[in-house]
Enzyme design. Structure first.
Site, mmCIF file in Angstrom:
data_model
loop_
_atom_site.group_PDB
_atom_site.id
_atom_site.type_symbol
_atom_site.label_atom_id
_atom_site.label_comp_id
_atom_site.label_asym_id
_atom_site.label_seq_id
_atom_site.Cartn_x
_atom_site.Cartn_y
_atom_site.Cartn_z
ATOM 1 N N ARG A 176 29.675 45.546 45.584
ATOM 2 C CA ARG A 176 30.600 46.011 44.523
ATOM 3 C C ARG A 176 32.058 45.803 44.918
ATOM 4 O O ARG A 176 32.924 46.645 44.651
ATOM 5 C CB ARG A 176 30.377 47.490 44.199
ATOM 6 N N SER A 254 28.146 54.690 36.187
ATOM 7 C CA SER A 254 28.131 55.604 37.344
ATOM 8 C C SER A 254 29.555 56.021 37.672
ATOM 9 O O SER A 254 30.407 55.162 37.892
ATOM 10 C CB SER A 254 27.538 54.909 38.570
ATOM 11 N N GLU A 352 33.945 55.739 41.245
ATOM 12 C CA GLU A 352 33.566 54.312 41.194
ATOM 13 C C GLU A 352 34.488 53.521 40.245
ATOM 14 O O GLU A 352 34.994 52.473 40.613
ATOM 15 C CB GLU A 352 32.095 54.200 40.758
HETATM 16 C C1 LIG Z 1 26.802 52.185 30.821
HETATM 17 C C2 LIG Z 1 27.361 51.350 31.951
HETATM 18 C C3 LIG Z 1 26.514 50.770 32.874
HETATM 19 C C4 LIG Z 1 27.012 49.973 33.911
HETATM 20 N N1 LIG Z 1 26.131 49.424 34.793
HETATM 21 C C5 LIG Z 1 26.591 48.654 35.802
HETATM 22 C C6 LIG Z 1 25.659 48.059 36.731
HETATM 23 O O1 LIG Z 1 24.453 48.208 36.616
HETATM 24 N N2 LIG Z 1 26.168 47.306 37.743
HETATM 25 C C7 LIG Z 1 27.517 47.091 37.869
HETATM 26 O O2 LIG Z 1 27.902 46.387 38.814
HETATM 27 N N3 LIG Z 1 28.404 47.643 37.007
HETATM 28 C C8 LIG Z 1 27.985 48.412 35.984
HETATM 29 N N4 LIG Z 1 28.878 48.982 35.109
HETATM 30 C C9 LIG Z 1 30.327 48.776 35.312
HETATM 31 C C10 LIG Z 1 30.962 47.669 34.440
HETATM 32 O O3 LIG Z 1 30.173 47.378 33.328
HETATM 33 C C11 LIG Z 1 31.217 46.384 35.234
HETATM 34 O O4 LIG Z 1 32.067 46.656 36.311
HETATM 35 C C12 LIG Z 1 31.812 45.282 34.363
HETATM 36 O O5 LIG Z 1 31.842 44.057 35.062
HETATM 37 C C13 LIG Z 1 33.233 45.602 33.882
HETATM 38 O O6 LIG Z 1 33.598 44.635 32.927
HETATM 39 P P1 LIG Z 1 34.749 44.875 31.874
HETATM 40 O O7 LIG Z 1 34.917 43.585 31.122
HETATM 41 O O8 LIG Z 1 34.465 46.061 31.047
HETATM 42 O O9 LIG Z 1 36.008 45.108 32.838
HETATM 43 P P2 LIG Z 1 37.198 46.147 32.701
HETATM 44 O O10 LIG Z 1 36.653 47.534 32.724
HETATM 45 O O11 LIG Z 1 38.073 45.780 31.566
HETATM 46 O O12 LIG Z 1 37.985 45.874 34.057
HETATM 47 C C14 LIG Z 1 37.461 46.283 35.309
HETATM 48 C C15 LIG Z 1 38.416 45.817 36.435
HETATM 49 O O13 LIG Z 1 38.410 44.401 36.516
HETATM 50 C C16 LIG Z 1 39.709 43.847 36.295
HETATM 51 N N5 LIG Z 1 39.509 42.663 35.457
HETATM 52 C C17 LIG Z 1 38.860 42.628 34.266
HETATM 53 N N6 LIG Z 1 38.820 41.373 33.801
HETATM 54 C C18 LIG Z 1 39.440 40.596 34.698
HETATM 55 C C19 LIG Z 1 39.725 39.198 34.773
HETATM 56 N N7 LIG Z 1 39.356 38.349 33.810
HETATM 57 N N8 LIG Z 1 40.418 38.731 35.842
HETATM 58 C C20 LIG Z 1 40.797 39.585 36.831
HETATM 59 N N9 LIG Z 1 40.569 40.923 36.813
HETATM 60 C C21 LIG Z 1 39.897 41.404 35.765
HETATM 61 C C22 LIG Z 1 40.496 44.944 35.584
HETATM 62 O O14 LIG Z 1 41.897 44.845 35.864
HETATM 63 C C23 LIG Z 1 39.890 46.191 36.191
HETATM 64 O O15 LIG Z 1 40.491 46.455 37.443
HETATM 65 C C24 LIG Z 1 28.410 49.767 34.040
HETATM 66 C C25 LIG Z 1 29.278 50.360 33.099
HETATM 67 C C26 LIG Z 1 28.762 51.133 32.057
HETATM 68 C C27 LIG Z 1 29.696 51.728 31.035
#
Ligand SMILES: Cc1cc2nc3c(=O)[nH]c(=O)nc-3n(C[C@H](O)[C@H](O)[C@H](O)COP(=O)(O)OP(=O)(O)OC[C@H]3O[C@@H](n4cnc5c(N)ncnc54)[C@H](O)[C@@H]3O)c2cc1C
Length: 369
Positions: A176, A254, A352
């Site tokens: 992670r 989480s 997290e």
């Molecule tokens: C119900 C639920 C279940 C989940 N299950 C998992 C799981 O099983 N495993 C897991 O690993 N995660 C899980 N997550 C966490 C999350 O979905 C992941 O971390 C996902 O990759 C975040 O994507 P996002 O587009 O929403 O990013 P955001 O929330 O918009 O951004 C997250 C971070 O990444 C940075 N960022 C975003 N896009 C970019 C880009 N293009 N370039 C550079 N930096 C960037 C942002 O600045 C921020 O710091 C879960 C979340 C939820 C709500």
């Protein structure tokens, strides 16, 4: 901020409500938001931004908003990568190479690849968010991490305004974690490239109850062995049962990391709590299940309204007043939960999701108490 160049489609909006752009549904208004639908727009925007030294706000990258806790007032320029496209770049009998633009929805990508007969991402089904964010925390689930299929990342280095291809080694992946997470708001990922295999008999389904559910799907289709479609469907089912859907009950997955404590402390806790859940780690350390600690502290379904732990999944904090609750409400509830856990077990909990400060800077993982 205005952009006076020829990029007519570059959208810069001021005073933008982001309450619907984060899955925790926290109230948030951002100073300005730049919507990027192609890479050239980023060059254009950054050239203007670099000149605007007088009233320069910091930059913050926001994708699907599923791993962030946004402040009520975000005094930053929010960059939203929304470039779309899935490009096949190479194909052999054994594998395909694809390059995926950052704005593609992650789960839709997983379903698309499996439907095409391109395998490797199926265990990562139903993780919310966009593809560009996936390398940031090296998303993982059910025994697979993003890095297992990744070839390279194309990303823009914001401080030097230069484009780069980062190999898997360059990304410095860990559990992670990655270079993108360790140096926040430094890179903007625009493309993620994968090598996916085409052998439907190669699956990774030994994790938890995935194998049983996948096999049931195979039998329904009168096939002897589960294939990647069955694994994906099994994982979708299991996740839907275990995790609340953010569209129905806002959450960011989480909320606390599983803390790592010394073997001595774990052994001592076992005396008082024989059912304590722990996984051995290197260097005489033990990873403890944070959800179990919260549940044992009597906090399953508890918290401080409107931010409560989920009634079936204590590790997930949910927002019961969507679009009104603020980051402050989360702060109050997380402290309350972490304090009670600390008093009971002398274990500190860390967050997290990404905590976004009012100026767009971010704080990861610091202990909550
Ligand atoms: C119900 C639920 C279940 C989940 N299950 C998992 C799981 O099983 N495993 C897991 O690993 N995660 C899980 N997550 C966490 C999350 O979905 C992941 O971390 C996902 O990759 C975040 O994507 P996002 O587009 O929403 O990013 P955001 O929330 O918009 O951004 C997250 C971070 O990444 C940075 N960022 C975003 N896009 C970019 C880009 N293009 N370039 C550079 N930096 C960037 C942002 O600045 C921020 O710091 C879960 C979340 C939820 C709500």
């Amino acid at each position: 901020m205005t952009i006076n160049d020829s990029s007519a489609t570059l959208l810069v909006s001021n005073s933008v409500d982001l309450a619907h752009s984060n899955t925790m549904a926290l109230s948030c208004v951002a100073d300005s938001v730049v919507t990027l639908t192609n890479e050239a727009q980023l060059d254009d925007f950054m050239a203007t931004y670099a000149e605007d030294v007088e009233h320069q706000l910091s930059l913050f990258v926001l994708s699907g908003g599923s791993n962030v806790l946004l402040p009520a007032a975000l005094n930053a320029v929010v960059l939203q990568p929304k470039m779309r496209g899935i490009h096949l770049t190479a194909q052999t009998d054994d594998y395909v190479d694809i390059e995926v633009m950052a704005g593609e929805n992650w789960h839709d990508l997983v379903v698309h690849t499996v439907n095409q007969g391109w395998y490797g991402l199926e265990n990562l089904a139903l993780i919310p968010g966009l593809t560009g964010a996936a390398p940031v925390q090296n998303i993982g689930a059910y025994g697979v991490q993003l890095e297992d299929c990744l070839q390279y990342v194309r990303a823009y280095h914001l401080p030097t305004q230069t484009w780069h291809h980062l190999s898997v080694a360059d990304c410095q992946f860990d559990y992670r974690d990655s270079i993108f997470k360790r140096t926040p708001n430094t890179w903007l990922i625009s493309r993620v490239a994968f090598r996916l295999h085409t052998d439907p008999t190669h699956i990774l389904a030994s994790y938890g109850d995935v194998q049983t559910v996948a096999q049931r799907y195979a039998e329904q289709q009168e096939r002897e062995q589960a294939n990647p479609h069955d694994v994906m469907q099994a994982i979708i089912d299991i996740r839907q049962q275990k995790l609340p859907d953010p569209k129905q009950l806002p959450n960011c997955g989480s909320f606390f990391q599983n803390p790592i404590i010394g073997q001595d402390q774990f052994t001592a806790l076992q005396t008082s709590y024989p059912a304590i859940v722990g996984y051995p780690m290197p260097d005489a350390m033990v990873k403890v299940a944070a959800g179990w600690l919260i549940e044992q502290a009597g906090l399953k379904g508890g918290g401080i309204a409107p931010i409560m732990t989920h009634k079936h999944q204590a590790l997930v904090l949910t927002n019961h007043t969507p679009y009104q609750a603020t980051q402050e409400d989360v702060e109050t509830a997380q402290r309350y939960i972490a304090n009670i856990v600390y008093e009971k077990f002398a274990i500190q909990l860390s967050r997290e999701p990404v905590w976004v400060n009012a100026d767009g800077s971010i704080g990861y993982a610091e202990h909550v108490v």
